[in-house]
Design an enzyme around this catalytic site. Sequence first.
Site, short mmCIF file in Angstrom:
data_model
loop_
_atom_site.label_atom_id
_atom_site.label_comp_id
_atom_site.label_asym_id
_atom_site.label_seq_id
_atom_site.Cartn_x
_atom_site.Cartn_y
_atom_site.Cartn_z
N ILE A 14 0.77 -1.21 0.03
CA ILE A 14 -0.13 -0.21 0.10
C ILE A 14 0.97 1.24 0.07
O ILE A 14 2.12 1.12 0.41
CB ILE A 14 -0.87 0.14 1.21
CG1 ILE A 14 -0.25 -0.10 2.52
CG2 ILE A 14 -1.87 -1.20 1.02
CD1 ILE A 14 -1.17 0.07 3.74
N ASP A 15 0.45 2.48 -0.43
CA ASP A 15 1.28 3.47 -0.27
C ASP A 15 1.71 3.83 1.13
O ASP A 15 1.12 3.60 1.97
CB ASP A 15 0.34 4.58 -0.88
CG ASP A 15 0.19 4.62 -2.46
OD1 ASP A 15 0.47 3.69 -3.15
OD2 ASP A 15 -0.75 5.61 -2.81
N LYS A 16 2.92 4.53 0.91
CA LYS A 16 3.58 4.75 2.16
C LYS A 16 2.81 5.57 3.06
O LYS A 16 2.77 5.06 4.27
CB LYS A 16 4.99 5.84 1.82
CG LYS A 16 5.66 6.06 2.97
CD LYS A 16 6.83 6.84 2.70
CE LYS A 16 6.62 8.11 2.46
NZ LYS A 16 7.62 9.33 2.55
N THR A 18 -0.54 5.20 3.26
CA THR A 18 -1.87 4.69 3.57
C THR A 18 -1.78 3.78 4.84
O THR A 18 -0.77 3.18 4.97
CB THR A 18 -2.33 3.84 2.11
OG1 THR A 18 -2.34 4.65 1.16
CG2 THR A 18 -3.73 3.26 2.42
#
Length: 171
Positions: A14-16, A18
Amino acid sequence: PKNTNNRPGLVHRIDKDTSGLLVVAKTEEAMTHLAKQFFDKTSERTYLALVWGDVLDDKGTVEGHIGRDPKNRLLMTVFPDGSQGKEAITHFEVIANNEGKSLLIVRIETGRLHQIRRHLDFISHPVMGDPKYGRGNKNRDGLKLLAKSLKFLDPWTRKTVEMSLPEDLSL
């Protein structure tokens, strides 16, 4: 992906900025099986997103290829004509609208870098607190994007596993 030295392996990212659920495999065999499900899009991922603006449609789909921004390689951009990037499909449903903000449940068919953030910004509803695509709408409390639930097949039993964060967990 190889899992060596008996270390657990991260199956998907997942994005940093998120928060939320991740899947980690303990063995190389489990990692290979799980990673294939995410690659083949047989797993399901659901997110909660708090965005700026009142989203008027109850449901919607954003389709537009996503690729590196030609002017800034650290950012991603949407290419709606499909001329560059890779196919990306994001579905959303409005849970609530209140005072210029909307709470969405988001499901992605593809898993492109920054996909949810770019697609929602593309339709003029950036995720609150987004440091890259929020157009100055920074929020001290961080990005309001949460990986809420995951669904996949257990590598050993082949039964469906559904994981979900508690309902009272806030963004």
